[in-house]
Design a protein around this motif. Structure first.
Motif, mmCIF file in Angstrom:
data_model
loop_
_atom_site.group_PDB
_atom_site.id
_atom_site.type_symbol
_atom_site.label_atom_id
_atom_site.label_comp_id
_atom_site.label_asym_id
_atom_site.label_seq_id
_atom_site.Cartn_x
_atom_site.Cartn_y
_atom_site.Cartn_z
ATOM 1 N N MET A 69 0.853 -1.204 0.000
ATOM 2 C CA MET A 69 0.000 0.000 0.000
ATOM 3 C C MET A 69 0.880 1.243 0.000
ATOM 4 O O MET A 69 1.759 1.403 0.827
ATOM 5 C CB MET A 69 -0.873 -0.020 1.251
ATOM 6 C CG MET A 69 -1.931 1.047 1.241
ATOM 7 S SD MET A 69 -3.331 0.632 0.209
ATOM 8 C CE MET A 69 -4.203 -0.510 1.258
ATOM 9 N N THR A 70 0.659 2.101 -0.925
ATOM 10 C CA THR A 70 1.456 3.322 -1.041
ATOM 11 C C THR A 70 0.537 4.515 -0.881
ATOM 12 O O THR A 70 -0.594 4.488 -1.330
ATOM 13 C CB THR A 70 2.111 3.387 -2.433
ATOM 14 O OG1 THR A 70 2.841 2.196 -2.626
ATOM 15 C CG2 THR A 70 3.038 4.556 -2.542
ATOM 16 N N GLU A 71 1.062 5.552 -0.237
ATOM 17 C CA GLU A 71 0.261 6.772 -0.140
ATOM 18 C C GLU A 71 0.902 7.855 -0.990
ATOM 19 O O GLU A 71 2.072 8.135 -0.869
ATOM 20 C CB GLU A 71 0.155 7.236 1.312
ATOM 21 C CG GLU A 71 -0.802 8.372 1.449
ATOM 22 C CD GLU A 71 -1.217 8.611 2.880
ATOM 23 O OE1 GLU A 71 -1.512 9.750 3.195
ATOM 24 O OE2 GLU A 71 -1.244 7.660 3.671
ATOM 25 N N VAL A 72 0.135 8.421 -1.878
ATOM 26 C CA VAL A 72 0.637 9.467 -2.757
ATOM 27 C C VAL A 72 -0.331 10.631 -2.736
ATOM 28 O O VAL A 72 -1.508 10.462 -3.029
ATOM 29 C CB VAL A 72 0.783 8.960 -4.206
ATOM 30 C CG1 VAL A 72 1.256 10.084 -5.106
ATOM 31 C CG2 VAL A 72 1.758 7.805 -4.268
ATOM 32 N N ARG A 116 5.369 4.619 -14.215
ATOM 33 C CA ARG A 116 4.530 3.741 -13.401
ATOM 34 C C ARG A 116 3.218 4.460 -13.167
ATOM 35 O O ARG A 116 3.182 5.589 -12.670
ATOM 36 C CB ARG A 116 5.199 3.430 -12.066
ATOM 37 C CG ARG A 116 4.248 2.607 -11.199
ATOM 38 C CD ARG A 116 4.938 1.883 -10.086
ATOM 39 N NE ARG A 116 6.185 1.337 -10.543
ATOM 40 C CZ ARG A 116 7.281 1.299 -9.782
ATOM 41 N NH1 ARG A 116 7.250 1.770 -8.565
ATOM 42 N NH2 ARG A 116 8.388 0.782 -10.257
ATOM 43 N N GLN A 121 5.650 8.042 -11.129
ATOM 44 C CA GLN A 121 7.054 8.350 -11.394
ATOM 45 C C GLN A 121 7.424 7.840 -12.778
ATOM 46 O O GLN A 121 6.773 6.965 -13.334
ATOM 47 C CB GLN A 121 7.966 7.727 -10.347
ATOM 48 C CG GLN A 121 7.937 6.197 -10.336
ATOM 49 C CD GLN A 121 9.001 5.616 -9.416
ATOM 50 O OE1 GLN A 121 8.991 5.858 -8.223
ATOM 51 N NE2 GLN A 121 9.925 4.864 -9.979
ATOM 52 N N ILE A 181 11.542 8.985 -8.156
ATOM 53 C CA ILE A 181 11.051 10.179 -7.470
ATOM 54 C C ILE A 181 12.197 11.127 -7.110
ATOM 55 O O ILE A 181 12.099 12.350 -7.301
ATOM 56 C CB ILE A 181 10.246 9.770 -6.218
ATOM 57 C CG1 ILE A 181 8.954 9.064 -6.650
ATOM 58 C CG2 ILE A 181 9.927 10.985 -5.349
ATOM 59 C CD1 ILE A 181 8.159 8.442 -5.511
ATOM 60 N N GLY A 212 4.631 11.420 -7.347
ATOM 61 C CA GLY A 212 5.489 11.159 -6.189
ATOM 62 C C GLY A 212 6.349 12.364 -5.863
ATOM 63 O O GLY A 212 6.364 12.855 -4.730
ATOM 64 N N ASP A 242 4.565 15.518 -4.700
ATOM 65 C CA ASP A 242 4.247 15.528 -3.271
ATOM 66 C C ASP A 242 5.447 15.975 -2.431
ATOM 67 O O ASP A 242 5.311 16.786 -1.520
ATOM 68 C CB ASP A 242 3.786 14.126 -2.854
ATOM 69 C CG ASP A 242 3.067 14.116 -1.516
ATOM 70 O OD1 ASP A 242 2.537 15.185 -1.107
ATOM 71 O OD2 ASP A 242 3.026 13.059 -0.866
ATOM 72 N N THR A 243 6.651 15.463 -2.717
ATOM 73 C CA THR A 243 7.807 15.867 -1.913
ATOM 74 C C THR A 243 8.183 17.323 -2.197
ATOM 75 O O THR A 243 8.619 18.042 -1.297
ATOM 76 C CB THR A 243 9.016 14.933 -2.158
ATOM 77 O OG1 THR A 243 9.251 14.786 -3.562
ATOM 78 C CG2 THR A 243 8.756 13.549 -1.570
ATOM 79 N N ALA A 299 10.952 7.278 8.164
ATOM 80 C CA ALA A 299 10.357 8.549 7.751
ATOM 81 C C ALA A 299 9.025 8.779 8.462
ATOM 82 O O ALA A 299 8.293 7.826 8.710
ATOM 83 C CB ALA A 299 10.145 8.554 6.246
ATOM 84 N N ARG A 334 5.218 9.727 8.432
ATOM 85 C CA ARG A 334 4.204 9.615 7.379
ATOM 86 C C ARG A 334 2.860 10.060 7.943
ATOM 87 O O ARG A 334 2.651 10.066 9.152
ATOM 88 C CB ARG A 334 4.143 8.186 6.845
ATOM 89 C CG ARG A 334 5.483 7.781 6.228
ATOM 90 C CD ARG A 334 5.469 6.422 5.582
ATOM 91 N NE ARG A 334 6.823 6.018 5.246
ATOM 92 C CZ ARG A 334 7.437 6.284 4.089
ATOM 93 N NH1 ARG A 334 6.808 6.963 3.145
ATOM 94 N NH2 ARG A 334 8.671 5.884 3.865
ATOM 95 N N TYR A 337 0.722 9.329 11.462
ATOM 96 C CA TYR A 337 1.507 8.860 12.599
ATOM 97 C C TYR A 337 1.210 9.770 13.798
ATOM 98 O O TYR A 337 1.179 10.994 13.651
ATOM 99 C CB TYR A 337 3.010 8.921 12.305
ATOM 100 C CG TYR A 337 3.563 7.819 11.422
ATOM 101 C CD1 TYR A 337 2.758 6.856 10.844
ATOM 102 C CD2 TYR A 337 4.935 7.747 11.190
ATOM 103 C CE1 TYR A 337 3.304 5.853 10.049
ATOM 104 C CE2 TYR A 337 5.488 6.753 10.397
ATOM 105 C CZ TYR A 337 4.667 5.809 9.819
ATOM 106 O OH TYR A 337 5.207 4.824 9.034
ATOM 107 N N VAL A 360 11.180 11.853 3.543
ATOM 108 C CA VAL A 360 12.596 12.173 3.484
ATOM 109 C C VAL A 360 12.700 13.308 2.478
ATOM 110 O O VAL A 360 12.324 13.138 1.326
ATOM 111 C CB VAL A 360 13.429 10.990 2.953
ATOM 112 C CG1 VAL A 360 14.914 11.309 3.058
ATOM 113 C CG2 VAL A 360 13.106 9.724 3.678
#
Lengths: 129, 390
Positions: free
Chosen positions: B1-4, B32, B44, B48, B245, B248-249, B314, B316, B319, B336
């Motif tokens: 599971m990825t969060e984007v 992707r 990406q 990323i 990706g 978002d960063t 990291a 997220r 948390y 990160v």
């Protein structure tokens, strides 16, 4: 995808290299491809025990944290300090420099549960469609 | 599971997910693709980190075909927008834009938006987030119907409007090769109508990365042509396509909020640190009273920036965050930071726990990791410091 022929594989995309009663564990090229840039690893210390199919560590990429599952039962005899310091090795060298831990096998017959390279490639190829 | 960008994404896009006009190009570029807010979007292309660095050092190209555009016109477009947004639309000159919020009646936020003003009498374009587009359009229609005395029309123009962005220190010189427009005359948060790569369109000096750059609004059937022309013109400068990706960063380093994380129905703009986009003295608007009350009383929570000061993974979103051993809030966004090489994040915490320099603990997979509150933005670009073209 070219998975080394001498390794065995799990459905959760870990690999195992058997040398006597010691197994070296890592994650596959397919897994690192899927995860993307690896930024952090959490791995057990020597002396800790692994249980087959249970998480034993965490691999973090830029976007996600993923559990790494133990392919076999065993006790950690060494952890790869280089890959903890340079997590990007998982991307550049998943089968060589980026081994994660070495464990002393508790039950060598568990290796028979694992896939060979051809079976893993068929499995991973299916999973990515 | 990825969060984007606030969306849990897993597996492959389904047949029901919409494709932007650039879909086939993403496939050809080896992107992707993931399901995102009902769309198939590239997360990406080359990685990323590499895409993030390209935007900070050179330029990146983004497909924003999933975002929504709403046309607001009519003699009473201004009073209507004043009533349904938080910023002061009356302050906009023609061909200027402003960041704003669509508030709900409780003083929370339905979406964050950019309002672009056209010529006198030609109305406004409102750009909304993909994940909220349908909800926003329905809400704006309902708000219009609730004000039958106003001469205003609200129209979803997303199906005919393309959207692509170029961001980075080299963006302007790349665009300059494709247009006769005087780009220097388009300041930050201004826009213009002109021709780029032979295509008539509007382009704005806006973005979501903390870098200089432009967002383009060509006719949707010519988006592919624009994308190709930009990629070709910018290739010598290191322009690369960039997925969600890195978007978002990039936005996190620039401390730009993401709806669903820093913003939501139950978070006041004053708690999100966006009080500057709320003009309580502009006249009445949806949610003004609860916002004014909260502000007068003092906000119970604040959004703070932090960095982790020890290893442990990291931070997220979601948390838990603790101060002095007690849970005081949660991480809204974390990563990160590719630019800083540190774990950074934003957290919504009890106001008593907020303060630059004060410690927090972020619970990373159940274990406390020490953090220090720091000033934001985490990254600020150096103005007028773009290296000359080589």
């Amino acid at each position: 995808m070219s998975s080394p022929q001498d390794l065995r594989y799990t459905r959760t995309h870990e690999w195992v290299r058997i040398d006597g009663d010691v197994a070296t564990l890592g994650i596959t090229d397919h897994a690192q491809e899927e995860l993307g840039d690896i930024t952090f690893l959490e791995l057990p210390e020597a002396g800790e025990s692994l249980t087959q199919a249970q998480p034993f560590g965490v691999v973090e990429s830029v976007k996600a944290a993923s559990d790494v599952y133990a392919p076999v039962d065993g006790e950690v005899v060494e952890r790869n300090a280089d890959v903890v310091d340079q997590p990007e090795l998982v991307n550049s060298s998943p089968y060589e420099k980026a081994w994660l831990v070495k464990v002393r096998l508790a039950d060598p017959s568990q290796v028979d549960d694992l896939m060979d390279a051809a079976a893993y490639e068929a499995f991973a190829g299916e999973a990515s469609h | 599971m990825t969060e984007v960008l606030g969306h849990q994404v897993a597996g492959e896009p389904g047949a029901e997910d919409r494709r932007t006009p650039l879909h086939d190009r993403h496939v050809a570029l080896g992107a992707r693709l993931i399901p995102f807010a009902g769309w198939v979007m590239p997360v990406q292309y080359g990685g990323i980190l590499a895409e993030h660095r390209a935007v900070r050092l050179a330029a990146g190209l983004f497909d924003l075909g999933h975002m929504g555009q709403v046309d607001v016109r009519g003699a009473d477009a201004l009073p209507f927008l004043q009533a349904v947004t938080t910023n002061d639309v009356a302050a906009l000159e023609p061909w200027q834009a402003q960041y704003s919020l669509l508030p709900n009646e409780r003083g929370g936020v339905i979406d964050d938006i950019i309002v672009y003003r056209r010529d006198e009498g030609d109305g406004y374009m409102v750009v909304v987030n993909a994940s909220n587009a349908a909800k926003d359009v329905a809400w704006l229609h309902a708000q219009r119907e609730a004000r039958p005395g106003l001469d205003v029309s609200v129209r979803d123009a997303s199906d005919e409007t393309g959207m692509v962005a170029i961001q980075g220190p080299r963006a302007e010189e790349i665009v300059a090769r494709l247009t006769d427009l005087d780009l220097a005359a388009i300041g930050p948060f201004a826009w213009a109508r002109g021709t780029v790569a032979g295509i008539p369109m509007c382009l704005a000096r806006t973005g979501y990365t903390g870098e200089d750059g432009f967002e383009f609004y060509p006719p949707i059937e010519r988006v592919g042509e624009l994308w190709d022309a930009l990629l070709e013109a910018g290739a010598p400068d290191g322009l690369v396509p960039v997925g969600l990706g890195a978007r978002d960063t990039l936005r996190l380093e620039a401390r730009m909020p993401l709806y669903g994380q820093e913003l939501g129905d139950d978070i006041s703009p004053f708690e999100a640190g966006l009080g500057w986009a709320v003009k309580l003295d502009k006249g009445d608007f949806v949610g003004r009273e609860p916002m004014a009350e909260l502000r007068a009383r003092g906000v119970p929570r604040k959004t703070v920036g932090f960095r982790l000061v020890e290893r442990g993974g990291a931070p997220r979103s979601h948390y838990p965050v603790r101060a002095e051993g007690r849970e005081v809030g949660h991480v809204t966004s974390g990563a990160v930071s590719p630019t800083l090489g540190e774990n950074i994040g934003l957290a919504l915490v009890e106001a008593d726990a907020a303060g630059v320099g004060r410690p927090l603990e972020v619970m990373v997979r159940g274990r406390p990791v020490r953090a220090e509150q720091i000033k934001t933005p985490f990254y600020r670009r150096r103005r007028n410091a773009a290296p000359p073209a080589s």
